[in-house]
Design a protein around this motif. Structure first.
Motif, mmCIF file in Angstrom:
data_model
loop_
_atom_site.group_PDB
_atom_site.id
_atom_site.type_symbol
_atom_site.label_atom_id
_atom_site.label_comp_id
_atom_site.label_asym_id
_atom_site.label_seq_id
_atom_site.Cartn_x
_atom_site.Cartn_y
_atom_site.Cartn_z
ATOM 1 N N SER A 1 -1.525 0.414 -10.549
ATOM 2 C CA SER A 1 -1.080 -0.878 -10.022
ATOM 3 C C SER A 1 -0.173 -1.602 -11.023
ATOM 4 O O SER A 1 0.740 -2.342 -10.614
ATOM 5 C CB SER A 1 -2.276 -1.752 -9.637
ATOM 6 O OG SER A 1 -3.251 -1.807 -10.660
ATOM 7 N N LEU B 1 2.061 1.695 -3.578
ATOM 8 C CA LEU B 1 0.931 2.128 -4.392
ATOM 9 C C LEU B 1 0.619 3.602 -4.146
ATOM 10 O O LEU B 1 0.383 4.372 -5.085
ATOM 11 C CB LEU B 1 -0.281 1.254 -4.069
ATOM 12 C CG LEU B 1 -1.451 1.257 -5.042
ATOM 13 C CD1 LEU B 1 -1.034 0.675 -6.386
ATOM 14 C CD2 LEU B 1 -2.613 0.458 -4.464
ATOM 15 N N LYS C 1 0.830 -1.207 0.000
ATOM 16 C CA LYS C 1 0.000 0.000 0.000
ATOM 17 C C LYS C 1 0.861 1.252 0.000
ATOM 18 O O LYS C 1 0.519 2.253 -0.637
ATOM 19 C CB LYS C 1 -0.918 -0.001 1.222
ATOM 20 C CG LYS C 1 -1.930 1.138 1.261
ATOM 21 C CD LYS C 1 -2.917 1.051 0.097
ATOM 22 C CE LYS C 1 -4.148 1.908 0.338
ATOM 23 N NZ LYS C 1 -3.886 3.309 0.602
ATOM 24 N N LYS D 1 -5.368 5.647 -13.044
ATOM 25 C CA LYS D 1 -5.642 7.078 -13.165
ATOM 26 C C LYS D 1 -6.218 7.305 -14.550
ATOM 27 O O LYS D 1 -5.592 6.986 -15.550
ATOM 28 C CB LYS D 1 -4.353 7.897 -12.992
ATOM 29 C CG LYS D 1 -4.558 9.418 -12.948
ATOM 30 C CD LYS D 1 -4.850 10.100 -14.270
ATOM 31 C CE LYS D 1 -3.738 9.894 -15.287
ATOM 32 N NZ LYS D 1 -4.089 10.550 -16.596
ATOM 33 N N ILE E 1 -8.347 8.846 -9.580
ATOM 34 C CA ILE E 1 -7.518 7.666 -9.329
ATOM 35 C C ILE E 1 -8.435 6.698 -8.603
ATOM 36 O O ILE E 1 -8.856 6.954 -7.474
ATOM 37 C CB ILE E 1 -6.280 8.019 -8.500
ATOM 38 C CG1 ILE E 1 -5.424 9.043 -9.261
ATOM 39 C CG2 ILE E 1 -5.478 6.758 -8.185
ATOM 40 C CD1 ILE E 1 -4.268 9.606 -8.459
ATOM 41 N N GLN E 2 -8.747 5.603 -9.279
ATOM 42 C CA GLN E 2 -9.871 4.787 -8.829
ATOM 43 C C GLN E 2 -9.683 3.328 -9.230
ATOM 44 O O GLN E 2 -8.871 3.008 -10.096
ATOM 45 C CB GLN E 2 -11.157 5.358 -9.450
ATOM 46 C CG GLN E 2 -12.438 4.815 -8.874
ATOM 47 C CD GLN E 2 -13.488 4.655 -9.951
ATOM 48 O OE1 GLN E 2 -13.210 4.148 -11.025
ATOM 49 N NE2 GLN E 2 -14.697 5.092 -9.662
ATOM 50 N N THR E 3 -10.454 2.463 -8.618
ATOM 51 C CA THR E 3 -10.445 1.039 -8.960
ATOM 52 C C THR E 3 -11.323 0.793 -10.181
ATOM 53 O O THR E 3 -12.438 1.300 -10.267
ATOM 54 C CB THR E 3 -10.947 0.199 -7.782
ATOM 55 O OG1 THR E 3 -10.136 0.472 -6.643
ATOM 56 C CG2 THR E 3 -10.865 -1.279 -8.091
ATOM 57 N N THR F 1 0.786 6.874 -6.624
ATOM 58 C CA THR F 1 -0.392 7.731 -6.722
ATOM 59 C C THR F 1 -0.033 9.190 -6.452
ATOM 60 O O THR F 1 -0.517 10.103 -7.137
ATOM 61 C CB THR F 1 -1.464 7.262 -5.721
ATOM 62 O OG1 THR F 1 -1.839 5.922 -6.039
ATOM 63 C CG2 THR F 1 -2.696 8.142 -5.775
ATOM 64 N N GLN G 1 -5.984 -0.601 -10.042
ATOM 65 C CA GLN G 1 -5.957 0.836 -9.801
ATOM 66 C C GLN G 1 -5.528 1.561 -11.075
ATOM 67 O O GLN G 1 -4.559 1.169 -11.723
ATOM 68 C CB GLN G 1 -4.979 1.163 -8.674
ATOM 69 C CG GLN G 1 -5.407 0.657 -7.314
ATOM 70 C CD GLN G 1 -6.568 1.457 -6.751
ATOM 71 O OE1 GLN G 1 -6.565 2.678 -6.776
ATOM 72 N NE2 GLN G 1 -7.571 0.764 -6.244
#
Length: 564
Positions: free
Chosen positions: A448, A54, A51, A162, A139-141, A58, A160
């Motif tokens: 990711s 990641l 994390k 952008k 920035i999202q799943t 980000t 993940q």
């Protein structure tokens, strides 16, 4: 003051052996070093160390997007199907789309990408040319139901990303927004420490005109790209185009049928006639949205179905079956030729140029024809470069032999134009008081995927080896085990954290020095500081994880060197 993270309190479980299902380097090392954990096929949990990496990626992405004036939003991942029906992509995505119903029976989907929703958002919020240009990002799943999730976090069902979108009133404005993104992407990938190439690409189902990919060369990559050693040309293999070069076509006699029993393949035909495969014309039959189409290429080349699909997107392309031949007696399996084809669209590779002569099927069983000349005996409806690119093919820019390499796609930028604006009637009031149709760009970065790409490119035989910008810590301090060594390690950790560095310290009791050293190299923090045999003198060993360079330094000098 930065926080010190103690290994004794960190939830991390390193493994000595590779996971049984791991095929790629990033998959092996991210699991072994305790960065990720597989939850189900193509779905991964990011553990504390993972994390941090990641989030560091980000942060870099967010900083560079903000720097070009982009505004961050967060749109839902659970989406109604109607916008995707309006654009046609609800059906185009096919089995890749996660579809579901709510308790009332309404149809929803998990967002694979968000062009439709961003377009609707701007339509709702921007009504005048004065509101544009605007760049929005999130920035999202994202979710795609991959048939064969593989390579760890590189190709998953949940990932993940952008994604950003530009909205302009003119094509010139779109070109400026595209250039802003292109430069921002270069800064992002350089800050991340990625080796990358910018290559020409095919827009495909995304639509629009100009399209470029950012590729990170790596053996685990699923993309193949060409790189010219003599000039700066680089392209995804699907975007390589061979120039159409017509010839005179003179000196060829009339088409003549040949008795060629039991020669349904190019190999059997070439052997039977004693000619090279390059002298023959291969005609592959496919179905494009259900309609039979013939694709002609030289007999020594293969049709790249992915490339063909990209050129014909959003149409669905599939191979014909035996049943299709049963319904079309005019099409003789293994002996199809372009001359005399009826009600069949004929697509040809540019190498099948006007004036070239071929040996090809005669549309009769056990029969071929020679001296079949393009432009004289048959016509081509559309020219598309659809062959599998091979090492040594001529560079479209300079003619030198091309090189092939594997790479991971880490970014993609498109000039979408007005495809989605047309679907949703996205207009603003222009300067003259009349409606103006907005033009759009779409720009993605696989956040990711960038973790996987960095792992692939930077790892060595000992483990991960992160660039400092995105590593989970700046320095990994190892206390060899004795009380005095642990005391010095903790003192160094406090000093470095006080200087603003992110510190991971391994002060675990009952763990051997060998295990600690192995874990430090596997986890891959850029600098390893060891409180070992000279701890009583206040001397530590500083190791550069990338170069392997080691130097012994007193605590003050070690702190000074690391905080430069």
């Amino acid at each position: 003051m930065s926080q010190v993270q103690r290994m004794s309190r960190l939830m991390v479980k390193t493994l000595r052996d590779d996971p049984a299902d791991a095929e790629t380097l990033n998959h092996k090392l991210l699991v072994r070093a305790g960065y990720v954990r597989r939850t189900s096929a193509g779905v991964w949990s990011w553990l504390p160390l993972g994390k941090k990496v990641l989030e560091n990626i980000t942060r870099v992405v967010r900083e560079e997007m903000d720097a070009i004036g982009a505004q961050e939003v967060l749109l839902p991942a659970l989406l109604p199907k109607e916008p995707y029906e309006a654009s046609g992509r609800y059906d185009e995505y096919g089995d890749l789309l996660f579809r579901l119903k709510d308790r009332k029976g309404a149809d929803y989907l998990l967002g694979p990408t968000h062009e439709e929703i961003f377009t609707q958002t701007v339509k709702d919020q921007c009504t005048s040319y004065k509101d544009l240009p605007v760049i929005l990002y999130q920035i999202q799943t994202k979710y795609r139901d991959e048939a064969r999730p593989r390579a760890g976090v590189l190709r998953g069902r949940e990932f993940q990303m952008k994604d950003s979108y530009s909205f302009d009133t003119t094509d010139e404005g779109l070109a400026e927004s595209y250039a802003l993104h292109r430069a921002a992407y270069q800064r992002i990938f350089e800050r991340l420490g990625l080796d990358y190439r910018i290559v020409s690409a095919v827009a495909g189902a995304m639509g629009g005109s100009k399209s470029e990919e950012f590729l990170a060369p790596a053996p685990a990559g699923e993309d193949t790209f060409v790189d010219c050693p003599a000039c700066d040309y680089a392209a995804n293999t699907e975007a390589v185009t061979f120039a159409l070069k017509p010839v005179t076509g003179e000196g060829h006699g009339p088409a003549e049928e040949l008795d060629t029993p039991d020669t349904p393949t190019i190999e059997s035909l070439a052997e039977h006639l004693g000619v090279p495969a390059s002298a023959t014309l291969k005609n592959l039959l496919v179905k494009v949205d259900g309609e039979i189409v013939a694709v002609g290429v030289p007999g020594d080349r293969e049709v790249d179905l992915g490339k063909l699909g990209e050129h014909l997107a959003p149409a669905e392309v599939e191979l014909v079956t035996a049943d299709d031949f049963a319904d079309r007696p005019d099409l003789v399996r293994g002996y199809v030729g372009p001359q005399g084809l009826e009600k069949v669209r004929y697509i040809a590779d540019p190498r099948v140029a006007p004036g070239t002569a071929w040996i090809t099927g005669a549309n009769k069983p056990d029969t071929h024809a020679k001296n079949v000349v393009c432009g004289r005996d048959f016509d081509v409806d559309d020219y598309l470069d659809v062959v599998v690119v091979e090492e040594g093919d001529p560079c479209p820019a300079c003619g030198a032999g091309l090189k092939l390499d594997r790479a991971i796609e880490i970014g993609h930028i498109f000039q979408l134009g007005r495809k989605y604006a047309d679907s949703f009637q996205l207009d603003v009031l222009g300067q003259n008081g009349k409606p103006v149709r907005v033009t759009m760009g779409s720009y993605g970065i696989g956040v990711s995927r960038a973790v996987a790409a960095l792992a692939e490119q930077s790892a060595d035989d000992k483990g991960l080896c992160w660039p400092r910008e995105i590593a989970p810590a700046d320095v990994h301090i190892v206390a060899a085990g004795k009380a005095l060594q642990t005391e010095l390690a903790l003192q160094a950790a406090d000093r470095l954290a006080g200087a603003g560095l992110r510190v991971l310290v391994d002060e675990r009791a009952g763990v051997s020095p060998g295990v600690k050293f192995t874990d430090a190299e596997l986890i891959g923090v850029p600098h390893i500081l060891v409180a070992g045999r000279r701890a009583a003198e206040g001397v530590l060993e500083l190791k550069d994880r990338r170069t392997g360079e080691r130097v012994e330094l007193p605590l003050d000098e070690a702190v000074a060197r690391l905080t430069v």
